[in-house]
Design a protein around this motif. Structure first.
Motif, PDB file in Angstrom:
ATOM      1  N   SER A 118      30.922   1.308  81.340  1.00 46.73           N
ATOM      2  CA  SER A 118      32.376   1.454  81.434  1.00 46.73           C
ATOM      3  C   SER A 118      32.738   2.705  82.228  1.00 46.73           C
ATOM      4  N   ILE A 119      31.991   3.786  81.977  1.00 50.54           N
ATOM      5  CA  ILE A 119      32.241   5.017  82.733  1.00 50.54           C
ATOM      6  C   ILE A 119      31.860   4.829  84.194  1.00 50.54           C
ATOM      7  N   ARG A 120      30.685   4.261  84.408  1.00 51.66           N
ATOM      8  CA  ARG A 120      30.178   4.128  85.766  1.00 51.66           C
ATOM      9  C   ARG A 120      31.121   3.326  86.665  1.00 51.66           C
ATOM     10  N   SER A 121      31.678   2.268  86.115  1.00 54.30           N
ATOM     11  CA  SER A 121      32.359   1.282  86.957  1.00 54.30           C
ATOM     12  C   SER A 121      33.854   1.518  87.112  1.00 54.30           C
ATOM     13  N   GLN A 122      34.412   2.533  86.423  1.00 58.38           N
ATOM     14  CA  GLN A 122      35.857   2.703  86.415  1.00 58.38           C
ATOM     15  C   GLN A 122      36.257   4.127  86.843  1.00 58.38           C
ATOM     16  N   PRO A 123      37.517   4.315  87.241  1.00 61.46           N
ATOM     17  CA  PRO A 123      37.964   5.605  87.790  1.00 61.46           C
ATOM     18  C   PRO A 123      38.158   6.659  86.711  1.00 61.46           C
ATOM     19  N   ILE A 124      37.068   7.224  86.233  1.00 59.99           N
ATOM     20  CA  ILE A 124      37.071   8.192  85.137  1.00 59.99           C
ATOM     21  C   ILE A 124      36.446   9.491  85.611  1.00 59.99           C
TER      22      ILE A 124
END
Length: 590
Positions: A118-124
């Motif tokens: 979730s962290i890897r794939s999203q603008p975080i």
């Protein structure tokens, strides 16, 4: 400069990771992403140029431990906004230990994957991880370590103690004690029903030094939780203040580029192992710390848990190793006071979540601490000497096993007895309370096939004392298995025997009547059967079929490492520093 050190002049990030999505040179992609945010009510004018903070929430209606985060998340968001960041709440799977059968351990790894991807794939740009229950805390740290973006944990806090027959009772340790009393005929059915209503009196984690409290303590020691916040009760207003402070601090950490690898160094894990001994922490921490460190390509051999903690005394008088509950612990000064007392044993140059060193953060006494307390002892007058985990080896556990010294009855530190063998959990349940079971208080209870490959390593290791022995007043026996036990449990329980029986470890060929010797001071666990006889038994042993034929649990059985390596999935653990580097996504059309 040592790994993890912060330069005097902090360098601030100019361009945030999330800008690749929202301020891309590709006008079409930026349009698409900003438009998608608008659909959720996020006006680009309010978040462009600010760090996006992903707040990962793991509460659900089965998870009483994590349920307070349903409210606390709003205070985290407020802290993020006050610091100039932009909060985005995300939900992950949860790991309610009371309900996940047969074991919640495999789902620790799945939760870590949920967080990592979730962290890897999203603008975080930075992450707040809302934890409490046993596997949520280590899973989140594993995922954060793999991503290595700025991250902080916030615990939900422990629940209140209950009251039963005029006495304080704590969910966990007291449950096991009263269960034995009930089986021994010391509690009536009516009293047993009364206990059910009174022992779990609120939301939050177990109010003793079980796995939840242990892993919160480990997180704070590793610099992944704000100082002083790990032991605040769930129903204390200071828990909300801690939530706001966590939200505020993570924005600062993004600007300072303070990532998990700066905090969770090899030296920091050494500090955590020493703290584990001082608090009488859960045996499960040995699996979790090894798994977390492994994500950063830091190896913790099982022997290190005994070697590093040598000379560290027990300082915390909490159940199951002592008398008190987490409420008394918090009032006595909590984890901050323990770390302050333990500083002579610690590497004070490691970082706390403040960005200051451990020595700078915890080095001062506080005026709100009571002058003297029975709950937190001193190095000069500890509760017990050398109270860390004992790591046992021998022909029964060639790769090692562990036992919690602080929870063992003194008369069983050295013991020799004949094995009473249960081939699996169902066999144990069907025979343990039978009057025909050939067992006495000198027997050694052995349970097979509850390791990671066989069953996902459930908390079955604290084998119940046979009912007929409970009626005779027996309350502890030597018990051996390849499973785990609850951090709230106690007794002479040898756990994590490796290799496990399901993969052909020596435990698989133990028979009724075999003599077994435990010597905790010598760190040995021995099967008194000749090497030739062991070889002959193994030669005719056949591997049992896998219980799970498909799905995630089949994946876990196929890829789980053994207990001394943390039971992580083999493909999630890097083999080099290069493999541990976070791989960002290619930001393009989805």
């Amino acid at each position: 400069m040592r790994r993890g050190a912060v330069p005097n002049e902090r360098s601030f990030i100019v361009k945030y990771r999330s800008s690749e999505w929202f301020e891309s040179d590709n006008a079409e992609l930026a349009f698409q992403h900003r438009s998608a945010m608008r659909a959720m009510g996020h006006n680009p004018d309010t978040f462009l140029g600010k760090p996006i903070i992903g707040i990962f929430n793991a509460w659900n209606d089965f998870n009483s431990c994590n349920y307070p985060h349903k409210e606390l998340v709003e205070f985290v968001k407020r802290g993020v906004l006050l610091a100039g960041g932009y909060p985005i709440e995300l939900h992950t799977i949860s790991t309610p230990s009371d309900f996940m059968k047969p074991s919640d351990l495999p789902y620790r790894n799945l939760l870590s994957m949920d967080i990592e991807e979730s962290i890897r794939s999203q603008p975080i740009d930075g992450v707040v991880l809302l934890c409490e229950c046993d596997k949520t805390a280590p899973a989140q740290l594993m995922g954060a370590a793999s991503c290595n973006l700025p991250a902080l944990q916030l615990a939900a806090g422990h629940r209140s103690s209950g009251s039963f027959r005029g006495k304080e009772v704590n969910y966990g340790t007291d449950l096991w004690k009263y269960t034995d009393d009930y089986k021994a005929g010391l509690l009536t059915d009516e009293e047993w029903q009364e206990l059910e209503k009174s022992i779990s009196c609120g939301l939050g984690g177990c109010p003793v030094m079980g796995t939840a409290s242990t892993m919160k303590s480990m997180s704070e020691m590793l610099g992944m939780m704000l100082p002083g916040t790990s032991s605040i009760p769930a129903d204390d207003a200071r828990r909300k203040t801690a939530a706001e402070a966590t939200g505020f601090r993570i924005v600062e950490m993004v600007k300072e580029n303070l990532t998990p690898s700066r905090f969770m160094t090899e030296e920091a894990f050494g500090n955590a192992i020493k703290l584990l001994a001082a608090i009488g922490g859960s045996t499960n921490a040995a699996i979790h710390l090894t798994a977390i460190a492994g994500r950063l390509n830091i190896r913790i051999p099982i022997e290190r848990y005994a070697r590093v903690a040598e000379g560290v005394p027990l300082l915390v008088n909490l159940q199951p190793s002592g008398r008190y509950s987490m409420d008394e612990f918090f009032r006595a000064g909590g984890l901050s006071r323990v770390i302050r007392e333990l500083l002579p044993h610690l590497d004070g140059d490691c970082l706390a979540a403040t960005g200051l060193t451990v020595a700078q953060t915890y080095g001062q006494d506080r005026k709100d601490w009571p002058a003297e307390t029975e709950v937190i002892a001193t190095l000069e007058a500890p509760l017990k000497e050398n109270a860390g985990l004992a790591v046992l080896k021998g022909n029964l556990a060639p790769q090692g096993a562990v036992i919690k010294k602080s929870a063992v009855s003194p008369h069983l530190f050295r013991h020799r007895g004949q094995a009473v063998v249960f081939e699996d959990y169902a066999d144990m349940l069907s025979r343990i309370d039978s009057e025909e079971l050939e067992v006495d208080e000198s027997s050694v209870l052995v349970l097979k096939h509850c390791g990671p490959v066989a069953m996902g390593m459930p908390e079955w290791g604290s084998i119940p004392i046979p009912a007929k022995l409970l009626k005779q007043g027996v309350r502890d026996m030597v018990r051996i298995s390849d499973g785990r036990m609850s951090g709230t449990s106690y007794g002479a329980v040898v756990l994590h025997v490796s290799p496990e029986s399901a993969v052909g470890g020596p435990l698989s060929i133990v028979r009724n009547g075999d003599w077994i010797e435990l010597d905790i001071e010598a760190s040995t666990i021995s099967l008194h059967v000749s090497d030739e006889e062991i070889a002959e038994r193994l030669a005719v042993w056949s591997r049992p079929p896998l219980r799970h034929k498909r799905g995630y649990l089949r994946m876990f059985a196929d890829h789980s490492l053994q207990a001394p390596e943390g039971c992580d999935l083999d493909f999630l653990r890097p083999d080099s520093d290069e493999e541990a580097v976070f791989v960002p996504p290619i930001v393009g059309r989805g």
